[in-house]
Enzyme design. Structure first.
Site, short mmCIF file in Angstrom:
data_model
loop_
_atom_site.label_atom_id
_atom_site.label_comp_id
_atom_site.label_asym_id
_atom_site.label_seq_id
_atom_site.Cartn_x
_atom_site.Cartn_y
_atom_site.Cartn_z
N HIS A 167 16.42 41.26 44.23
CA HIS A 167 17.49 41.76 45.10
C HIS A 167 17.81 40.80 46.23
CE1 HIS A 167 17.80 45.98 43.54
NE2 HIS A 167 16.68 45.57 42.96
N ASP B 138 21.56 36.69 52.87
CA ASP B 138 21.43 38.04 52.34
C ASP B 138 21.67 37.99 50.84
OD1 ASP B 138 21.09 40.80 52.48
OD2 ASP B 138 22.47 41.02 54.17
P1 ADQ Z 1 18.84 45.44 52.51
O1 ADQ Z 1 18.36 44.20 53.15
O2 ADQ Z 1 18.17 46.68 52.96
O3 ADQ Z 1 18.78 45.36 50.91
P2 ADQ Z 1 21.76 46.19 52.35
O4 ADQ Z 1 22.20 45.69 51.04
O5 ADQ Z 1 22.78 46.01 53.42
O6 ADQ Z 1 20.43 45.50 52.89
O7 ADQ Z 1 21.42 47.72 52.23
C1 ADQ Z 1 21.13 48.53 53.33
C2 ADQ Z 1 21.35 50.00 52.98
O8 ADQ Z 1 20.80 50.78 54.03
C3 ADQ Z 1 22.83 50.35 52.87
O9 ADQ Z 1 23.02 51.22 51.78
C4 ADQ Z 1 23.12 51.07 54.19
O10 ADQ Z 1 24.09 52.10 54.12
C5 ADQ Z 1 21.78 51.67 54.53
N1 ADQ Z 1 21.66 51.77 56.00
C6 ADQ Z 1 21.75 50.77 56.89
N2 ADQ Z 1 21.63 51.24 58.14
C7 ADQ Z 1 21.46 52.56 58.03
C8 ADQ Z 1 21.24 53.62 58.96
N3 ADQ Z 1 21.17 53.40 60.29
N4 ADQ Z 1 21.10 54.85 58.49
C9 ADQ Z 1 21.14 55.09 57.17
N5 ADQ Z 1 21.32 54.15 56.23
C10 ADQ Z 1 21.47 52.90 56.66
C11 ADQ Z 1 18.24 44.43 49.95
C12 ADQ Z 1 18.80 43.00 50.05
C13 ADQ Z 1 20.32 43.03 50.02
C14 ADQ Z 1 20.81 43.73 48.74
C15 ADQ Z 1 20.11 45.06 48.55
C16 ADQ Z 1 20.40 45.68 47.18
O11 ADQ Z 1 18.33 42.37 51.25
O12 ADQ Z 1 20.85 41.72 50.10
O13 ADQ Z 1 22.21 43.96 48.85
O14 ADQ Z 1 18.68 44.93 48.66
O15 ADQ Z 1 20.12 44.77 46.16
#
Ligand code: ADQ
Length: 472
Positions: free
Chosen positions: A162, A366
């Site tokens: 990921h 990312d």
């Molecule tokens: P993450 O680094 O966790 O994921 P991201 O892809 O942005 O990053 O996902 C974060 C998730 O958490 C989103 O669904 C978002 O809605 C949720 N979220 C963020 N802040 C929140 C809050 N305050 N309350 C509730 N929910 C919240 C890792 C990798 C990424 C990749 C994903 C999936 O680092 O690059 O996109 O896996 O493969």
């Protein structure tokens, strides 16, 4: 041997344990995109999900939830420290993200990483039916595919990373790099990651990759890009509710009806570029290109990896920075930066997305970044502007975003101002195009394309619109 013909192996189970006042444990499904995408496949194939339940100590017995078997893997307190917080999150995570923070290596962490990966592989080898399909997820479990292949050569094994996969020079720093590389059989977020991987198999293992394929012993391994996405229809549905529309209006009113709301939503992680973003905002206020109360910033920073040293230090730095900006540029009752170190439900997040004029998704590195995609899907009104880092995997998909280089402060500042001042018809055109893209390229398409590549018949990977998060 059990009869699971489709198994997902991930560090975490898709549930959180909830203990009530009387000490009884129940499980609440965590509403992640991965679960939504995989649930129909798991159900159609009497699938099993193997993962850690999130708390140290003994693991509860396996249990059923909506036709899927969830099988908890135990981790001791020391393994949480060494395998999870140590090798996974203080060695691999920074190294794979271009070493934007120094990585730490400890031999005891590696030992624990190896042992925990063995445990996952053992459980999976025990549970898998002959010829079963096993899909291993992410950087915490990179040794599992290789270990599983040794134990069960009959299985069809896929691995999806990921996060980014680093270039050769960085990967070469990793102790035990050979073991890690040999274990992998892979899907990545972006083509460059697949290329990095194939270059390494040539460099370190002497393989001769051709196109996306490399011959390993008598097997053909495919290394390719499968950019992950979101449940677009579900995001649109939530965003279209009256509740969300009303709440978005309320948020704007609570913030004092500013002309420009800049929003950031991230896990509090140093890869997300939160410090650089705050610095850019402060300089824009200093230069007078933005002014409080016409422009305000809302930064939601979800608590994350709170016991890892680098994350504790990051939190201190970010909170000091927010305090400083508010001290210098805030007014009574009107802070310049609204900082929320909290988690929110999907409705509140959708309302925040809808209230924001400019969404700042500016990670230094990312794998994909789902927040960028959620913002776009939530803009059912086609308004708003997405400022997106070139270093997020999402930049390969959301090409109509205002792209910026977050390492270049001037570019970042210009990006915010350009996005804020862009003509409405330009912004709407961009948003419409990105929404169209996401409707086609949603998370079920991602799962389908990976599983098809792995040889799972299309029919059993069929999409079944996700149901709202439920108690299990
Ligand atoms: P993450 O680094 O966790 O994921 P991201 O892809 O942005 O990053 O996902 C974060 C998730 O958490 C989103 O669904 C978002 O809605 C949720 N979220 C963020 N802040 C929140 C809050 N305050 N309350 C509730 N929910 C919240 C890792 C990798 C990424 C990749 C994903 C999936 O680092 O690059 O996109 O896996 O493969």
């Amino acid at each position: 041997m059990s009869n699971a013909s489709f198994i997902v192996v991930a560090n975490r189970l898709p549930v959180d344990s909830v203990v009530d006042d009387e000490g009884n444990r129940t499980w609440r499904r965590s509403p992640g995109g991965l679960v939504t995408a995989l649930e129909p496949v798991l159900q159609a194939n009497s699938g099993t999900w193997i993962g850690w339940a999130g708390t140290a100590g003994e693991a509860p017995d396996a249990f059923e939830s909506d036709g899927v078997t969830l099988m908890p893997v135990p981790l001791s307190e020391q393994e949480v420290l060494r395998y999870y917080e140590g090798f996974s999150n203080a060695s691999l995570w920074p190294l794979y993200h271009d070493a934007v923070e120094p990585r730490v290596f400890r031999r005891s962490w590696w030992k624990s990483y190896y042992e925990v990966n063995e445990r996952f592989a053992d459980i999976c080898a025990r549970e898998a039916a002959p010829g079963a399909v096993v899909w291993v997820q992410d950087y915490q479990l990179q040794l599992v595919p290789g270990m599983l292949r040794e134990r069960r050569p009959d299985l069809r094994i896929g691995f999806f990373l990921h996060i980014p996969f680093p270039p050769v020079e960085l990967f070469m720093q990793l102790p035990h790099r050979m073991e890690i590389l040999k274990g992998l059989l892979v899907g990545f977020q972006r083509p460059l990651a697949a290329q990095n991987f194939l270059a390494l198999t040539r460099h370190l293992l002497g393989y001769r990759p051709r196109g996306h394929y490399v011959n390993v012993d008598d097997r053909l391994v495919r290394a390719d890009a499968f950019p992950i996405s979101i449940d677009t229809a579900h995001n649109e549905e939530v965003a279209g509710t009256e509740r969300v529309r009303q709440r978005a209006k309320e948020i704007r009113a609570e913030l004092g009806e500013p002309e420009t709301i800049i929003l950031g939503v991230d896990r509090l992680d140093y890869t997300k570029g939160i410090e650089q973003r705050l610095k850019a905002f402060r300089e824009l206020l200093e230069d007078g290109r933005l002014q409080v109360p016409n422009a305000v910033m809302v930064q939601v920073a979800t608590p994350s990896r709170e016991r890892v040293d680098q994350y504790m230090k990051l939190r201190e730095r970010v909170e000091r920075q927010v305090g400083r900006i508010n001290g210098e540029y805030g007014q009574v009752g009107l802070p310049a930066v609204h900082y929320l170190h909290q988690s929110f439900d999907r409705y509140e997040l959708a309302a925040l997305y809808q209230a924001a004029d400019v969404m700042a998704v500016t990670p230094l590195r990312d794998g994909m970044n789902l927040v960028a995609k959620e913002y776009v899907a939530s803009r059912v009104d086609n308004r708003g502007a997405l400022v997106l880092s070139e270093f997020a995997g999402a930049a390969g998909d959301l090409r109509q975003a205002f792209l910026v280089n977050p390492h270049d402060l001037t570019d970042l500042k210009d990006g915010f101002v350009t996005a804020a001042n862009a003509p409405l018809d330009d912004k709407m055109k961009r948003m419409r195009a990105m929404r169209r893209y996401l409707r086609k390229h949603d998370v079920s398409r991602w799962a389908r394309s990976f599983l098809t590549a792995l040889g799972v018949p299309e029919r059993s990977a069929a999409y079944n619109p996700g149901s709202p998060p439920a108690e299990v």
